[in-house]
Each structure stands twice: as structure tokens, then as C-alpha cells.
Design a protein around this motif. Structure first.
Motif, mmCIF file in Angstrom:
data_model
loop_
_atom_site.group_PDB
_atom_site.id
_atom_site.type_symbol
_atom_site.label_atom_id
_atom_site.label_comp_id
_atom_site.label_asym_id
_atom_site.label_seq_id
_atom_site.Cartn_x
_atom_site.Cartn_y
_atom_site.Cartn_z
ATOM 1 N N ARG A 73 -14.931 0.974 -25.703
ATOM 2 C CA ARG A 73 -15.929 1.324 -24.698
ATOM 3 C C ARG A 73 -15.413 2.493 -23.879
ATOM 4 N NH1 ARG A 73 -20.379 -1.152 -22.413
ATOM 5 N NH2 ARG A 73 -19.988 -3.091 -23.530
ATOM 6 N N ILE B 48 -12.567 2.441 -21.340
ATOM 7 C CA ILE B 48 -12.729 1.268 -20.471
ATOM 8 C C ILE B 48 -12.201 0.017 -21.159
ATOM 9 C CG2 ILE B 48 -14.447 -0.237 -19.386
ATOM 10 C CD1 ILE B 48 -16.051 2.367 -18.850
ATOM 11 N N GLU B 49 -12.550 -0.140 -22.427
ATOM 12 C CA GLU B 49 -12.010 -1.256 -23.216
ATOM 13 C C GLU B 49 -11.479 -0.704 -24.530
ATOM 14 O OE1 GLU B 49 -14.529 -5.309 -22.958
ATOM 15 O OE2 GLU B 49 -15.718 -3.562 -23.494
ATOM 16 N N LEU B 50 -10.378 -1.263 -25.004
ATOM 17 C CA LEU B 50 -9.800 -0.790 -26.262
ATOM 18 C C LEU B 50 -10.649 -1.196 -27.458
ATOM 19 C CD1 LEU B 50 -5.979 -1.289 -25.683
ATOM 20 C CD2 LEU B 50 -7.370 0.748 -25.382
ATOM 21 N N ASP B 51 -11.468 -2.212 -27.309
ATOM 22 C CA ASP B 51 -12.397 -2.537 -28.383
ATOM 23 C C ASP B 51 -13.769 -2.773 -27.769
ATOM 24 O OD1 ASP B 51 -12.320 -5.007 -27.203
ATOM 25 O OD2 ASP B 51 -12.142 -6.110 -29.083
ATOM 26 N N SER B 52 -14.660 -3.299 -28.546
ATOM 27 C CA SER B 52 -16.015 -3.507 -28.058
ATOM 28 C C SER B 52 -16.643 -4.617 -28.871
ATOM 29 C CB SER B 52 -16.804 -2.216 -28.231
ATOM 30 O OG SER B 52 -18.165 -2.503 -28.310
ATOM 31 N N SER B 53 -17.393 -5.454 -28.174
ATOM 32 C CA SER B 53 -17.944 -6.611 -28.873
ATOM 33 C C SER B 53 -19.283 -6.309 -29.528
ATOM 34 C CB SER B 53 -18.120 -7.773 -27.895
ATOM 35 O OG SER B 53 -18.992 -7.380 -26.865
ATOM 36 N N SER C 190 -21.458 3.353 -19.194
ATOM 37 C CA SER C 190 -20.541 3.360 -20.330
ATOM 38 C C SER C 190 -21.250 3.405 -21.675
ATOM 39 C CB SER C 190 -19.619 2.138 -20.269
ATOM 40 O OG SER C 190 -20.343 0.971 -20.584
ATOM 41 N N CYS D 97 -16.565 -1.461 -33.785
ATOM 42 C CA CYS D 97 -15.776 -1.475 -35.016
ATOM 43 C C CYS D 97 -16.572 -0.944 -36.214
ATOM 44 C CB CYS D 97 -15.390 -2.939 -35.234
ATOM 45 S SG CYS D 97 -14.190 -3.266 -36.488
#
Lengths: 412, 412
Positions: free
Chosen positions: B2, B24-29, B39, B44
Motif C-alpha cells: 500500500r 504504508i504497508e509492505l503488503d496488501s490484503s 492511499s 500480490c
């Protein structure tokens, strides 16, 4: 994520502990779990469903806000964050700042979270009402200070969420990428240990992390030591303990590499059964408690153990130990802290019902020689709490909502 | 992953440079790319296809093998690794050790890779035969030493692979998780900048990384500085340059935050058009070359630019600048290195056809005052090579295979 293949394992009744595995790649291109002679690949597709069932507890105490923000950014988005704070509230209310940072992060990232303060009188009231007055210090009527207590609180909240897994991540980690790796290792390990399709499928499981290296300042330069002194001491005694109990010769190489692992995760089912010890005894005591509780019903046991506390209803527990790629880069809390950590580890191991007299004597002597014990004294009996599973969760939740002013539910 | 929302951007002809965004986040859901006011989430599922089209170049020079192994472990599994080494081969053949480590890693991880040594006579022969004798030092008949030259070699090999994207990662990075974050940032940024479904869709794109912080030793403690001195100087002059060329008042806040970005990625289409400069001038010169080449055909331009070298056939280039979460933890190469870096950056900016006389005078004065230039001298003209796209790739590949003994194709 790609991990090196499972090597040897050691079994004590229902508990199987696997030798240290290593992270080979931080991700994996496969779309399905696969393994060969040298490695096992756990793809994104297998990791995400575990993360969506995982609660990550972040015990914090006065860490700088920007460091905590970094830690949050590294927690995979599927995981539910639970902040358990014991930060100062006076003269500045650091907890309020932490909650604000958590709220800001969660608002941007569209994530939920929970937060609570360890020294909230309402928290003490809730645990007392729910059947665990043991965690409340009679002197001030508040939950005891200490990491074990923060973890027990986190585990209790995790159990309330209905999720299946729980992991712990320290708040004083300066590298968000390593937090991310820890969580991925948890998910990959728990997938391997509990999924029906896995060769290792087990009812309950724990994943304990060993750091590749721990940067230290020496002669004005940053050095990457492979093992901390605390780990070396703790693991050495745990391996002697295990060698005795499974009957290996004492020269057998040690399987246990994560006696003090602050970073670890487990099935909530296991977490509910285990007892938590106070302070820094909490992590080594998990091993002791697992061996005492689930280690007593094996036909492969040497018969030297006479006092098994409980066989835990025949549960099978699998413990994976995984070495991460990232260095563990955190505040150096000094020599005293290091000694306190291994002392508490040796305290709980000393008093285990599975530790023979001869090993106790050797441990006592070692502790005296290294200034952790006065001659003639016995190692301290660390405070140990009843299993979290004995709590009355309905009462806990209700009392928290009614009385714990610091209990924050962040919804997004 | 993110990222914070795109803020302001500045446009010079066909080149659009976006303000710094943050991870903001290293991954994303999310399972699909999405964005709101604050944002943008790149899941993935969007990142993996970019990674499978991406070549990661690792220029290395005498870094410890375990550090290089860590870097390899952080490069996403879909990416093709290209090691371009200028490590010592005498008295110990470090290149041989590097190739062995690369082979071991790739065998375990089932990945292909390429490796080559910068000072291989066969490499010089191949570039000469393929139409770029400029990169060969006439004194010894070998490719010049320098990072720019290593990058040019890497870009040439990347072009041979037929992949679509190329990224660069330094080999002296002690945190595999930050390498992983860089590559993910590349993929997320390139996805946003080039995918048909994106609001930003552009033919060619570049992603340049800014480090959240750079740990330094000070008073015996580790401090996390937000900006290196080199970046501050380089970016300040780039922003003056840009303010002049787009006609903002000179007090307008600066958009350029990544003038010296060693960590960057781009479409190979763009990489073929750009010219590479020697040594540490390579990264700042990319900005200069993009502005000179693609910056000349805008109706929004102020008209102050008279000598546009080429409009690059009207290409639209989008440059994203992204601040990572991880600290950049690498060897401190000392003050002299820092001065060399910003001096080379200012050298190329000084000689740009888009830099007005007044700015040149101010730059020259600054360089004299800071010991980077003797009074009365002119900043050096850094060596600049023709675009990689002018190479005869068939001849390059054939000659490499025939003559470059160090050229290693690792197949798995």
C-alpha cells in the motif's frame, strides 16, 4: 517463502521439535506448496489464508512512535493487530500517542485493530472477574508489570477474536522488513504444521524464530553476531535437558535453538492450554510447559521420567524453529538485561519436574559461577499463571468493555 | 503493497515526475488494485506478473559473500537475477566465490540467473564488436571501472532476456527485507505507471527509491538520519533546475527527492533510450537525460528552453519516487565518497543544455565553496555513453558467448 528442508527432529511424547530450518527466499514463485530434497516452498496463496486467521500481538513499552509505526507497516495486512502497551502515561500519555498512531495507520490501511494498557485498573478487574486474579498484583491492584503478563493479556484478547493463530512481535524493531519476515515465517510454518495436505499435519503447532544475526556496536563499528550470549546459554541447557529426557548421549548436537525466542507464533488452541510465566521467563517456559504437559505419553520415551504433570489429553504438538534472513536490529538493553533473560530461563528449567537432580546441580553451579545466584541459594521459582483457556471469556469481554477505559477497538 | 496517494506532479514536456509517495504497508490484503483519497493498494496478484517480467541487476564489488547471499534471498522469486561483478580476482578469485554462491542459491531456489565480470577481456571485445567501443578503456583494453559501466552492462544483458522491466539493487545491503521491499516497490510502481487499467498508464516509466532513513553511528549509538547530505545537495540543485525550467518561483517546494537514487527500476524500453553516464554520475544523469530527451515537446513549457537535444519521438515517461519503510543499512564509505557522489551529480547537471547560465554560476560557486572545485575551473564533463538501444544485440550475445569466459548462464 522458501524454507530449507526439515532436518532431524526430536520427539518427547506428543511434542515433536524440528531442527532449525532456514529461510532461503523471502517469497516464492510457486502457486502451490512444493518440496524437494533441499527446500520447501510455501506460496503466497497458502500464506494469505493463514494470515487472515492470525492475530499479531505487539507488546510495547515506551518505544518511539515512529518505530512502532514501522512495526505496524510490516505486519501483513490480513493479520489483526493487538497492541498491548505498558508505556508511561505520566507526565506524557504515551499510550494515547500510540493509540492515535494505530488509529491513523488503520484508517489509511483500512484495517481493524485492538489496543489495551497493561496497567488499566479495569483490566485487572476483568481478569479477576474472569477467574485469573493471579495476574493482579495485590500491592497496587493492577496487572503485574512484565512481558509475560502482556503476552497473556494479548493471548486472551486473541482468543476472543475467534481467529485460529496468534503471533508475537516485539515493538522495538527498527526494520519493518524483518517484522514482515517474522509474520510470513509464522504463516508459512503454521501452514506446514497444521494444514491437512501437509506431511507434518498436526493438531497444534508453534513456530519459534531464530535471528540470522544481531547487529552490535563494537569498536565503533556495526558487527553482525550470529548468536547472542543469552541464546547460547539458554539453548545449551535446554539441549542437555532434552538429551537426558530422550536418552541421547549428552554429546548429541542440540536441536533447541530458540529457547528464548521472543518472536514466536502458535495455534490459539495450543495457546489456551499453555501456562504463561511472568516476565522474560515466558518464552523458555513454553518449552518446559509443553514438555511437561504433552511429553508424557510416548512409547519412545526412555522411562526415566516419573512425574508427568498431564498428558494434555494426548495432543500432538509440532514445534518448528526457523532462522530468518533479516538481522534483528533492536535496542541494546545492556548486559544486565541479558543476564536477567537467561537467569529466568534457567530458573524455569531448574524447577521443571522433568529436570533430574544431576542437571539441577550443574545448573545451580553454573548460575553461581556466572553471578546469577548466590552460593547455597536455590534458583527462583518464577510466577506461573493458569492456562488462558481456564478464563471465563464472556465475563472477561463484558468486564473489559464496561471497566477498561484503555480498551480500544479500532474498526475500519 | 500500500502506497500513499499520488500528490503533486511536475511536467516537463513528455516527462512527468510525481512527488514522493510513501510505503504504508509492505503488503496488501486487497485482491485487486484499489485507491482512495489517501492511499493506493497494489495486491500480490498485480505485483507478481510485473516481477516475472523484471530483471534485477546486482552490481557488486568485493562485498562479503554472506551479504550477497542475503541480497539474493530478498529478490522476489519471479525476477531474473543478473550479477555484474567488479570484484577482485587476485590473489583470491572473489568472482568465482560469488558465482558459486549464486549457483548454490539458484539450485536450491530453482531459479535461473546470469553473471558476468566487468573486467573480462571478452566483455570489452563484445561491447566493441556490438558498436560501443566507448565503454572500453584504451589503456588496458577492458571495460572502465565504475558503477555506471556495470549498470550499462546489466541493462544490455537485461535487454537480451526479452523481459520488460529492469531494476537495480546494490550488493552492500545488510537487510534482505529491504531488498525485498525495493523490488516490490519497483513492481508496484511499474504496475501503477504502465498498466492499461491504471489512471497513470504511460508507455515508459521509472521508479526511484528514497530511503526512509539511513542508520549512522554517532556518539557510539545508532541513529536513524532521515536524509543523507549527498541527497540533500543533489536534490536541492535539481529542484532549482526544475523550478527554472517549468517557471515556478524558486521558492516552490521541491519535487525531486531521488536525484542520487541508486535503487531504481524502469521499463527496458526507457532503459534502451537513455544514455548511461560513468561512475556515480549515472543516476543523476538519468534525470538530466530524460529531461533533455523527452522534455522538449510540451505546450506547457515556459519557452525558456532553446536547445532541446531530442524529443525522443514524443515518448511519455512517468517517474514515480517512493519512500521505503526499511532503513537503508549499508557500509559507510566515508565523507570522500559522499562528496564524490554529489560532485558527479552536479557535474552532469551543470553541463545540461537545459541549465541556464545563472544556475551554472551558482553551482560553480557552491562547488568551490564546498571544496569540490578549484576556483576558476569548470566542473568536469562526465563521460556519457550512447544509448544501450544502439547496440547490435545479436553480435553482443554471440561475442559474449564466444569470448567472455566469465559470462555465466545459470539454468534451473
Amino acid at each position: 517463502m522458501r524454507l530449507s528442508e526439515f532436518g532431524r527432529s526430536i520427539r518427547l511424547g506428543g511434542v515433536t521439535v524440528h531442527e532449525l530450518q532456514k529461510v532461503i527466499e523471502l517469497d516464492s514463485s510457486a502457486s502451490r506448496p512444493s518440496h524437494d530434497d533441499t527446500s520447501t516452498s510455501v506460496p503466497c496463496e497458502a500464506i494469505k489464508p493463514i494470515e487472515r486467521q492470525m492475530v499479531i500481538i505487539v507488546p510495547c513499552k515506551n518505544e518511539p512512535i515512529h518505530v512502532i509505526e514501522g512495526v505496524l507497516s510490516g505486519i501483513p495486512s490480513g493479520c489483526l493487530i493487538v497492541l498491548v502497551s505498558n508505556s508511561d502515561r505520566d507526565p506524557e500519555d504515551l499510550y494515547e500517542q500510540e493509540v492515535q498512531a494505530l488509529r491513523d495507520f488503520c484508517a489509511t490501511a483500512h484495517r481493524p485493530a485492538l489496543a489495551i494498557h497493561q496497567r488499566d485498573p479495569g483490566v485487572a478487574a476483568a481478569f479477576s472477574a474472569a477467574g485469573m486474579p493471579h495476574i493482579v498484583d495485590k500491592v497496587d491492584g493492577l496487572v503485574y508489570n512484565g512481558k509475560g503478563e502482556a503476552m497473556l493479556m494479548g493471548m486472551s484478547l486473541a482468543a476472543l477474536t475467534g481467529r485460529r493463530f496468534v503471533g508475537f512481535v516485539d515493538a522495538d524493531n527498527y526494520v519493518p522488513g524483518s517484522v514482515h519476515e517474522y509474520c510470513r515465517v509464522y504463516a508459512a510454518g503454521l501452514h506446514l504444521a497444521t494444514s491437512c495436505g501437509s506431511r507434518l499435519a498436526s493438531e497444534e503447532a508453534m513456530v519459534r524464530i531464530s535471528w540470522a544475526s544481531k547487529p552490535k556496536l563494537r569498536d565503533g563499528k556495526i558487527r553482525f553476531d550470529r548468536r547472542g550470549r543469552c541464546s547460547r546459554i539458554t539453548n545449551e541447557w535446554f539441549n542437555k535437558f532434552l538429551a537426558y529426557n530422550v536418552g541421547y548421549s549428552s554429546s548429541a548436537p542440540g536441536i533447541i535453538a530458540t529457547g528464548n525466542a521472543g518472536e514466536h507464533a502458535m495455534t490459539i488452541g495450543l495457546g489456551l492450554k499453555l501456562r504463561f510465566a511472568r516476565g522474560y521467563a515466558v518464552e523458555p517456559f513454553q518449552f518446559v510447559d509443553m514438555f511437561e504437559r504433552f511429553g508424557g505419553n510416548s512409547d519412545r520415551r526412555s522411562g526415566r521420567i516419573s512425574r508427568t504433570v498431564s498428558n494434555g489429553g494426548g495432543s500432538q504438538v509440532r514445534v518448528l524453529q526457523i532462522e530468518t534472513r533479516n538481522p534483528h536490529f533492536h535496542d541494546d538493553k545492556g548486559e544486565e538485561h541479558v543476564q536477567k533473560m537467561w537467569t529466568q530461563a534457567l530458573d524455569v528449567l531448574y524447577h521443571s519436574s522433568l529436570t533430574p537432580r544431576s542437571l539441577r546441580d550443574a545448573m545451580g553451579q553454573f548460575m553461581v559461577e556466572h553471578g546469577a545466584l548466590k552460593p547455597g541459594q536455590e534458583p527462583a521459582r518464577e510466577r506461573v499463571y493458569p492456562p488462558v483457556g481456564t478464563l471465563d471469556f464472556a465475563t472477561l469481554y463484558q468486564t473489559l468493555c464496561e471497566k477498561a477505559k484503555t480498551f480500544q477497538v479500532v474498526e475500519n
